[in-house]
Design an enzyme around this catalytic site. Structure first.
Site, mmCIF file in Angstrom:
data_model
loop_
_atom_site.group_PDB
_atom_site.id
_atom_site.type_symbol
_atom_site.label_atom_id
_atom_site.label_comp_id
_atom_site.label_asym_id
_atom_site.label_seq_id
_atom_site.Cartn_x
_atom_site.Cartn_y
_atom_site.Cartn_z
ATOM 1 C CB SER A 142 42.867 81.101 38.718
ATOM 2 O OG SER A 142 42.899 81.311 40.111
ATOM 3 C CE1 TYR A 155 48.490 80.272 39.088
ATOM 4 C CE2 TYR A 155 46.866 81.399 40.463
ATOM 5 C CZ TYR A 155 47.248 80.299 39.707
ATOM 6 O OH TYR A 155 46.380 79.242 39.567
HETATM 7 N N1 LIG Z 1 44.579 74.048 42.547
HETATM 8 C C1 LIG Z 1 43.981 75.249 42.603
HETATM 9 O O1 LIG Z 1 43.655 75.752 43.678
HETATM 10 C C2 LIG Z 1 43.690 75.991 41.325
HETATM 11 C C3 LIG Z 1 42.727 77.019 41.365
HETATM 12 C C4 LIG Z 1 42.436 77.727 40.203
HETATM 13 C C5 LIG Z 1 43.105 77.417 39.028
HETATM 14 N N2 LIG Z 1 44.039 76.423 39.018
HETATM 15 C C6 LIG Z 1 44.726 76.156 37.745
HETATM 16 O O2 LIG Z 1 44.415 74.832 37.336
HETATM 17 C C7 LIG Z 1 45.467 74.327 36.532
HETATM 18 C C8 LIG Z 1 45.869 72.943 37.045
HETATM 19 O O3 LIG Z 1 46.331 73.098 38.373
HETATM 20 P P1 LIG Z 1 46.349 71.909 39.427
HETATM 21 O O4 LIG Z 1 45.941 72.506 40.719
HETATM 22 O O5 LIG Z 1 45.651 70.721 38.914
HETATM 23 O O6 LIG Z 1 47.933 71.672 39.508
HETATM 24 P P2 LIG Z 1 48.817 70.365 39.746
HETATM 25 O O7 LIG Z 1 48.119 69.367 40.561
HETATM 26 O O8 LIG Z 1 50.146 70.894 40.181
HETATM 27 O O9 LIG Z 1 48.967 69.760 38.252
HETATM 28 C C9 LIG Z 1 49.536 70.542 37.262
HETATM 29 C C10 LIG Z 1 49.779 69.693 36.023
HETATM 30 O O10 LIG Z 1 50.360 70.548 35.017
HETATM 31 C C11 LIG Z 1 51.582 70.007 34.578
HETATM 32 N N3 LIG Z 1 52.502 71.092 34.244
HETATM 33 C C12 LIG Z 1 52.940 72.078 35.058
HETATM 34 N N4 LIG Z 1 53.821 72.850 34.404
HETATM 35 C C13 LIG Z 1 53.909 72.354 33.160
HETATM 36 C C14 LIG Z 1 54.656 72.716 32.015
HETATM 37 N N5 LIG Z 1 55.520 73.739 32.027
HETATM 38 N N6 LIG Z 1 54.524 71.980 30.883
HETATM 39 C C15 LIG Z 1 53.675 70.924 30.859
HETATM 40 N N7 LIG Z 1 52.950 70.536 31.902
HETATM 41 C C16 LIG Z 1 53.074 71.240 33.047
HETATM 42 C C17 LIG Z 1 52.070 69.154 35.741
HETATM 43 O O11 LIG Z 1 52.882 68.075 35.344
HETATM 44 P P3 LIG Z 1 54.477 68.124 35.239
HETATM 45 O O12 LIG Z 1 54.978 68.775 36.481
HETATM 46 O O13 LIG Z 1 54.854 66.679 35.079
HETATM 47 O O14 LIG Z 1 54.771 68.914 34.004
HETATM 48 C C18 LIG Z 1 50.761 68.578 36.256
HETATM 49 O O15 LIG Z 1 50.394 67.448 35.495
HETATM 50 C C19 LIG Z 1 46.588 75.371 36.574
HETATM 51 O O16 LIG Z 1 46.538 76.167 35.408
HETATM 52 C C20 LIG Z 1 46.229 76.199 37.792
HETATM 53 O O17 LIG Z 1 46.737 77.509 37.705
HETATM 54 C C21 LIG Z 1 44.334 75.698 40.116
#
Ligand SMILES: NC(=O)c1ccc[n+]([C@@H]2O[C@H](COP(=O)([O-])OP(=O)(O)OC[C@H]3O[C@@H](n4cnc5c(N)ncnc54)[C@H](OP(=O)(O)O)[C@@H]3O)[C@@H](O)[C@H]2O)c1
Length: 239
Positions: A142, A155
């Site tokens: 990120s 984070y």
């Molecule tokens: N959205 C942003 O602005 C952003 C920006 C930069 C980086 N990121 C990074 O991108 C990645 C994905 O984020 P996203 O925004 O797509 O989030 P999201 O929509 O909340 O999806 C997260 C996914 O990860 C799974 N997950 C979460 N905790 C888990 C665990 N302990 N074990 C297994 N699966 C788990 C969730 O499913 P379950 O809850 O069913 O487990 C879900 O499928 C993350 O690493 C985040 O830090 C996001």
């Protein structure tokens, strides 16, 4: 790299960036092993992708912060897929609060999931890649892995750690034909961002999970001789 008939494991595949990546790779003919905790999300995606794109899709419900569950999930997915070529370490979550306000248990859970979970999954998959002498690992960090901000101590620490982990692993395996990359997106329009209260603004101009999936695809398609070490991906939406 030609992607058709390769096998990819994607963590956090039930929603957001992980789900968009699963769709994008299925379109390319990649067979998939999906991991998240919510079984219903994974089952629905499995039937959607295998029905639409004719690829083999397997899933394992597992919490990546628990090593035994990760080991079991990777073992069964690798066996079902008949190997692994690509690992997308995407599962993670963000919650924010000052160092004093955030309970130590939550601080630890962020590190345990985002850092330790990524390590557990990587350590379980790596022997397969080493054995076959090829593969790609993409870690979703990120912009919080490049810059700290108030309320982001847990984070940011987890995502900075992913940068160090990525670079060290990259140096370990780059001469063995295994590419390790970290992507550093700024805010993406997903449930994580909405729940965290991050500014989404004009949805049409905010970066979408499909946009990150496109960069993942482009990274994987680079010729084997090219290694993208890290790539930032920002939205043009002015916030
Ligand atoms: N959205 C942003 O602005 C952003 C920006 C930069 C980086 N990121 C990074 O991108 C990645 C994905 O984020 P996203 O925004 O797509 O989030 P999201 O929509 O909340 O999806 C997260 C996914 O990860 C799974 N997950 C979460 N905790 C888990 C665990 N302990 N074990 C297994 N699966 C788990 C969730 O499913 P379950 O809850 O069913 O487990 C879900 O499928 C993350 O690493 C985040 O830090 C996001």
């Amino acid at each position: 790299m030609e992607l058709k008939n390769k096998a990819a494991i994607i963590t956090g595949a039930g929603k957001g960036i992980g789900k968009a990546t699963a769709v994008t790779l299925a379109q390319e003919g990649v067979n998939l092993g999906l991991i998240a905790r919510n079984r219903d999300d994974l089952k629905a995606l499995q039937s959607e992708l295998s029905g639409t794109y004719g690829v083999n899709v397997y899933f394992a419900s597992a919490d990546i912060s628990e090593k035994p569950a990760v080991d079991e999930a990777i073992r069964t997915l690798t066996a079902s897929l008949g190997g692994v070529d690509i690992l997308i370490n995407n599962a993670g979550f963000g919650q924010f609060g000052t160092i004093i306000d955030m309970e130590p248990e939550l601080w630890e859970r962020i590190i345990q999931t985002n850092l330790m979970g990524t390590y557990y999954v990587t350590r379980a998959v790596l022997p397969v890649l080493l054995e076959q002498g090829s593969g790609s690992i993409i870690n979703i960090s990120s912009t919080a892995g490049e810059r700290g901000f108030a309320t982001g101590s847990a984070y940011c620490a987890s995502k900075f750690a992913i940068m160090g982990f990525t670079e060290s692993l990259m140096q370990e395996v780059r001469k063995l034909n295994i590419r390790v990359t970290a992507l550093t997106p700024s805010t993406v329009n997903t449930e994580l961002a909405v729940k965290a209260g991050l500014p989404i603004g004009d949805e049409d101009r905010m970066m979408q999970p499909e946009d990150v999936a496109e960069l993942i695809l482009a990274t994987l398609k680079l010729p084997d001789r090219v290694l993208l070490k890290t790539a930032g991906i920002w939205t043009t939406n002015p916030q």
